[in-house]
Design a protein around this motif. Structure first.
Motif, PDB file in Angstrom:
ATOM      1  N   THR A 191       0.810  -1.216   0.000  1.00  0.00           N
ATOM      2  CA  THR A 191       0.000   0.000   0.000  1.00  0.00           C
ATOM      3  C   THR A 191       0.845   1.269   0.000  1.00  0.00           C
ATOM      4  O   THR A 191       1.943   1.312   0.576  1.00  0.00           O
ATOM      5  N   ASN A 192       0.306   2.294  -0.630  1.00  0.00           N
ATOM      6  CA  ASN A 192       0.926   3.612  -0.546  1.00  0.00           C
ATOM      7  C   ASN A 192       0.392   4.416   0.637  1.00  0.00           C
ATOM      8  O   ASN A 192       0.938   5.450   0.979  1.00  0.00           O
ATOM      9  N   GLN A 193      -0.685   3.927   1.206  1.00  0.00           N
ATOM     10  CA  GLN A 193      -1.271   4.635   2.370  1.00  0.00           C
ATOM     11  C   GLN A 193      -0.534   4.194   3.627  1.00  0.00           C
ATOM     12  O   GLN A 193      -1.070   3.475   4.475  1.00  0.00           O
ATOM     13  N   THR A 194       0.706   4.623   3.741  1.00  0.00           N
ATOM     14  CA  THR A 194       1.553   4.097   4.814  1.00  0.00           C
ATOM     15  C   THR A 194       1.556   4.958   6.062  1.00  0.00           C
ATOM     16  O   THR A 194       2.226   4.627   7.033  1.00  0.00           O
ATOM     17  N   SER A 195       0.844   6.054   6.048  1.00  0.00           N
ATOM     18  CA  SER A 195       0.838   6.939   7.211  1.00  0.00           C
ATOM     19  C   SER A 195      -0.605   7.204   7.642  1.00  0.00           C
ATOM     20  O   SER A 195      -1.422   7.675   6.853  1.00  0.00           O
ATOM     21  N   TRP A 196      -0.892   6.896   8.895  1.00  0.00           N
ATOM     22  CA  TRP A 196      -2.252   7.014   9.411  1.00  0.00           C
ATOM     23  C   TRP A 196      -2.230   7.809  10.709  1.00  0.00           C
ATOM     24  O   TRP A 196      -1.303   7.680  11.510  1.00  0.00           O
ATOM     25  N   GLN A 197      -3.273   8.585  10.888  1.00  0.00           N
ATOM     26  CA  GLN A 197      -3.410   9.335  12.129  1.00  0.00           C
ATOM     27  C   GLN A 197      -4.819   9.107  12.678  1.00  0.00           C
ATOM     28  O   GLN A 197      -5.812   9.252  11.941  1.00  0.00           O
ATOM     29  N   ILE A 198      -4.882   8.756  13.927  1.00  0.00           N
ATOM     30  CA  ILE A 198      -6.175   8.496  14.569  1.00  0.00           C
ATOM     31  C   ILE A 198      -6.387   9.551  15.642  1.00  0.00           C
ATOM     32  O   ILE A 198      -5.588   9.667  16.587  1.00  0.00           O
ATOM     33  N   LEU A 199      -7.461  10.291  15.480  1.00  0.00           N
ATOM     34  CA  LEU A 199      -7.750  11.374  16.419  1.00  0.00           C
ATOM     35  C   LEU A 199      -8.857  10.953  17.391  1.00  0.00           C
ATOM     36  O   LEU A 199      -9.702  10.116  17.070  1.00  0.00           O
ATOM     37  N   ASN A 200      -8.828  11.565  18.537  1.00  0.00           N
ATOM     38  CA  ASN A 200      -9.890  11.394  19.549  1.00  0.00           C
ATOM     39  C   ASN A 200     -10.214   9.932  19.875  1.00  0.00           C
ATOM     40  O   ASN A 200     -11.375   9.520  19.821  1.00  0.00           O
ATOM     41  N   PRO A 201      -9.236   9.144  20.216  1.00  0.00           N
ATOM     42  CA  PRO A 201      -9.550   7.753  20.587  1.00  0.00           C
ATOM     43  C   PRO A 201     -10.388   7.680  21.863  1.00  0.00           C
ATOM     44  O   PRO A 201     -11.190   6.769  22.025  1.00  0.00           O
ATOM     45  N   ARG A 202     -10.167   8.647  22.759  1.00  0.00           N
ATOM     46  CA  ARG A 202     -10.997   8.778  23.970  1.00  0.00           C
ATOM     47  C   ARG A 202     -11.182   7.456  24.714  1.00  0.00           C
ATOM     48  O   ARG A 202     -12.276   7.099  25.131  1.00  0.00           O
ATOM     49  N   GLY A 203     -10.114   6.725  24.828  1.00  0.00           N
ATOM     50  CA  GLY A 203     -10.143   5.495  25.622  1.00  0.00           C
ATOM     51  C   GLY A 203     -10.862   4.335  24.983  1.00  0.00           C
ATOM     52  O   GLY A 203     -11.155   3.333  25.653  1.00  0.00           O
ATOM     53  N   GLN A 204     -11.143   4.437  23.701  1.00  0.00           N
ATOM     54  CA  GLN A 204     -11.818   3.297  23.051  1.00  0.00           C
ATOM     55  C   GLN A 204     -10.914   2.064  23.066  1.00  0.00           C
ATOM     56  O   GLN A 204      -9.697   2.158  23.048  1.00  0.00           O
ATOM     57  N   HIS A 205     -11.570   0.937  23.045  1.00  0.00           N
ATOM     58  CA  HIS A 205     -10.845  -0.333  23.073  1.00  0.00           C
ATOM     59  C   HIS A 205     -10.568  -0.834  21.654  1.00  0.00           C
ATOM     60  O   HIS A 205     -11.256  -0.473  20.698  1.00  0.00           O
ATOM     61  N   ALA A 206      -9.575  -1.721  21.585  1.00  0.00           N
ATOM     62  CA  ALA A 206      -9.267  -2.441  20.344  1.00  0.00           C
ATOM     63  C   ALA A 206      -9.001  -1.500  19.165  1.00  0.00           C
ATOM     64  O   ALA A 206      -9.404  -1.766  18.039  1.00  0.00           O
ATOM     65  N   VAL A 207      -8.303  -0.420  19.446  1.00  0.00           N
ATOM     66  CA  VAL A 207      -7.950   0.517  18.381  1.00  0.00           C
ATOM     67  C   VAL A 207      -6.711  -0.002  17.645  1.00  0.00           C
ATOM     68  O   VAL A 207      -5.725  -0.403  18.268  1.00  0.00           O
TER      69      VAL A 207
END
Lengths: 446, 239
Positions: free
Chosen positions: B37-53
């Motif tokens: 994949t070329n989509q090699t960079s990911w950013q996850i915002l506001n996880p807010r303690g969610q599980h299994a991220v």
């Protein structure tokens, strides 16, 4: 008159103690000599209230039977309909219970896979991971998620058809496992990331969750890992079946697997096998009630195991409310365990065909509970698989024969009303009326 | 730096805002990535303690999670580089196979549990059972760890810059534990070992890879005394 001086004094025969019986005395002597508790395989050997203590009533004036060999009696079961996008559809309601490669030889695992596939049912991995042979020969394979996580990896998890989170097993609820060093072959050691030849502990608790609230989150993770496709089973040893079932459902199980104390193990202390847990007869109705109280009976499926031997046992378990049964010990016997042809070798091991249970020692003459390549080569997985398929066929035909006699067009239509109990104990445990009465202990409102 | 990592630095990250997007959609997107994949960079915002991220990622992408996460973040990771800009709940990087998971804050219980490979870096402290049943992972904790850490640890390396709770390395198999601080106590069958040059090289490498500022000479090595490898009645008191 005292006649004690006569030549023919009546003598009482030697009297054996009912408390200190032959086995108890031998065990005390063995313990005194070794200082170590006895370890063995299999399930409980004591006499327990069991399915033998129930009878079917059959059809009568008020019940209409179905014609044997002609009228259809369905046997299929769908497991995992609650949340999984790919539930499992089996042709028969008899599955093969989890048994590990390590405890069993590769040939034995292959035979179980072949037999189950021929019969249209599932088999299950065990502690030690999934082998390519097992996956290859099992059309439907359940992957056990155990406390030890030996061999656990994402690739295999995604290859599985369902995931069984093992909380406990009937032979040892609350106990872990021990695979003795003689069975830790190079391949077993490699699969478990352990040195060869050491005694290997299987943990009794999961390492990363504690209690039903955590388990719910663990199941969420497993579902995310596998795209919500695979049914999630939770397996518990029968001890507090009402609450364990309710909590398993609360945690998000698709299927609850309930294993009675007759269920086997590869190796555990004799005292554990014989003194911890419930016979399956006493566990089914509380588990079914938990599902009914939650409005989820038949929506969350119930698989029961522990001492299933015949189609009658299958039919009785289903009549009490189970959706399917699982067999372990019986499956091993079907593929050749304890076969009379190895009698002379069983005797050399201090046992006899029908009693051999030193499965932990790895010296099984039948080549099943061993990692010795010479012994394991004795088991032809193709022929053994055929024997298992034959046996599964007989179980199904027998259960169908009973169901038709009760007027049922599907095994799942069997119900408690079809049964009576032969003993007060069985009546109480199964909540089935004592034969000839409409009463069982604890029943109120008569 | 690997070619994959170089590529990550050039590509605009794919952003997932868990305040608006569903965890399910994130998992689907990550699991659908092909190896090249070329989509090699990911950013996850506001996880807010969610599980299994960010669980079950099998491609060498970089994932930055901006905030605290709940249970099992990066579970079963197999190749991704996952950075948590916050604290992590229980079981972070559980059963990781390969890759890197970096917790910038503290980690809760069972960090790196049963993991087979990869590197877990915890900048803060880790709670109880860090590295429980580890099967090959390397873990570097820059703070201290809680009780029963490395319980039944099978293989891999646990590096602790701080102190430890009770029963460090209880029922240990072949894992190595390097600790610069003071263990409250050692568990059954865990003992201090002489540190060989090979052991020290492993420690130096892990400290360097984790960006840890510590003097390797301050560490002691703990391992299995191997007295419990075979059940024996004379060891009954330890069981």
């Amino acid at each position: 008159m005292n006649d004690s001086s006569g030549p023919h004094i009546p003598r009482t025969p030697p009297r054996k103690s009912a408390t200190f019986d032959e086995y108890s005395i031998a065990e005390i002597q063995r313990a005194a000599a070794t200082g170590i508790y006895d370890i063995r395989g299999g399930g409980t050997k004591r006499k327990l209230p069991h399915f033998d203590d129930l009878l079917f009533l059959g059809a009568s004036v008020s019940r209409y039977p179905l014609e044997g060999y002609r009228e259809r009696c369905g046997t299929d079961v769908v497991l995992g309909t609650r949340f999984a996008s790919k539930p499992i559809h089996l042709k028969i309601p008899v599955t093969i219970a989890g048994m590990s490669f390590g405890a069993l030889s590769g040939q034995a695992k292959e035979a179980l896979g072949r037999g189950a596939t021929l019969a249209g049912t599932s088999t299950t991995t065990g502690d030690g991971g999934m082998t390519p042979e097992e996956r290859g020969h099992s059309e439907t394979l359940i992957y056990q998620y155990l406390p030890s996580r030996y061999g656990m990896n994402l690739t295999d998890l995604r290859k599985a058809d369902a995931i069984e989170v093992v909380v406990g097993q009937g032979a040892k609820p609350g106990g872990g496992g021990m695979l003795l060093g003689q069975k830790i072959s190079p391949r077993v050691a490699q699969m478990r990331n352990l040195p060869e030849g050491i005694d290997q502990r299987s943990a009794c608790r999961h390492p990363d969750w504690t209690g039903p609230d955590d388990l719910e989150i663990k199941i969420l993770e497993l579902r995310e890992l596998t795209n919500w496709e695979k049914p999630i089973y939770i397996k518990v040893g029968a001890s507090r079946p009402y609450y364990d079932t309710a909590l398993a459902v609360k945690a998000g199980a698709d299927v609850v697997v309930l294993d009675g104390m007759q269920g086997g193990t590869a190796a555990t202390q004799e005292v554990f096998i014989e003194h911890v847990g419930l016979p399956i007869l006493a566990a089914i109705r509380p588990a079914v009630k938990a599902l009914q109280d939650l409005g989820l009976h038949r929506k969350v499926q119930l698989i029961v195991s522990g001492g299933i031997r015949s189609g009658a046992d299958v039919a009785k378990a289903l009549a009490l409310g189970a959706d399917a049964v699982a067999i372990g010990t019986a499956a091993l016997i079907a593929i050749g365990d304890n076969a009379p042809e190895w009698e002379s070798e069983y005797q050399k091991l201090g046992s006899t065909a029908g009693c051999y249970d030193d499965w932990h020692e790895g010296r099984d003459p039948a080549g099943i509970t061993t990692q010795d390549p010479v012994l394991a080569a004795r088991l032809d997985p193709v022929k053994a698989g055929r024997r298992l398929a034959n046996y599964l066929s007989v179980l199904t035909l027998e259960a169908q024969a009973i169901a038709r006699a009760c007027g049922k067009s599907h095994l799942h239509n069997l119900e408690p009303e079809d049964l009576v109990a032969l003993t007060i104990e069985a009546a109480a445990m199964a909540q089935i009326p004592l034969a000839g009465t409409d009463w069982y202990p604890g029943k109120t409102g008569i | 730096m690997s070619s994959a990592l170089k590529q990550m630095t050039r590509i605009e990250p794919v952003t997932f805002d868990l305040a608006a997007d569903k965890l399910r959609d994130l998992s689907v997107a990550l699991h659908a990535l092909p190896p090249q994949t070329n989509q090699t960079s990911w950013q996850i915002l506001n996880p807010r303690g969610q599980h299994a991220v960010a669980v079950g990622v099998t491609v060498p992408v970089s994932i930055q999670i901006d905030g605290h996460v709940g249970y099992y973040c990066a579970g079963m990771n197999d190749g991704a580089v996952i950075t948590i800009e916050g604290n992590a709940g229980p079981g972070v990087a559980e059963n990781m196979m390969s890759g890197i998971v970096h917790v910038k804050g503290d980690a809760s219980q069972a960090a790196g549990a049963t993991a087979h490979g990869g590197l877990l870096i915890i900048d803060g402290n880790a709670s109880a059972r860090c590295g429980i049943s580890m099967k090959g992972i390397d873990i570097v904790v820059k703070g201290s760890v809680g009780h029963m850490s490395a319980f039944m640890a099978q293989s891999g390396n646990l590096v602790i810059l701080g102190d430890t709770g009770e029963a460090l390395g209880d029922s240990l198999y072949e894992a190595r534990i390097f600790c610069a601080g003071t263990p409250a106590s050692l568990g059954a069958d865990c003992e201090e070992k002489p540190m060989t040059p090979d052991d020290k090289a492993i420690l130096v490498d892990l400290l360097q890879r984790a960006g840890a500022q510590a003097d390797p000479g301050d560490f002691k090595l703990y391992g299995s005394a191997r007295t419990l490898y075979h059940f024996h009645v004379d060891n009954a008191g330890a069981y």
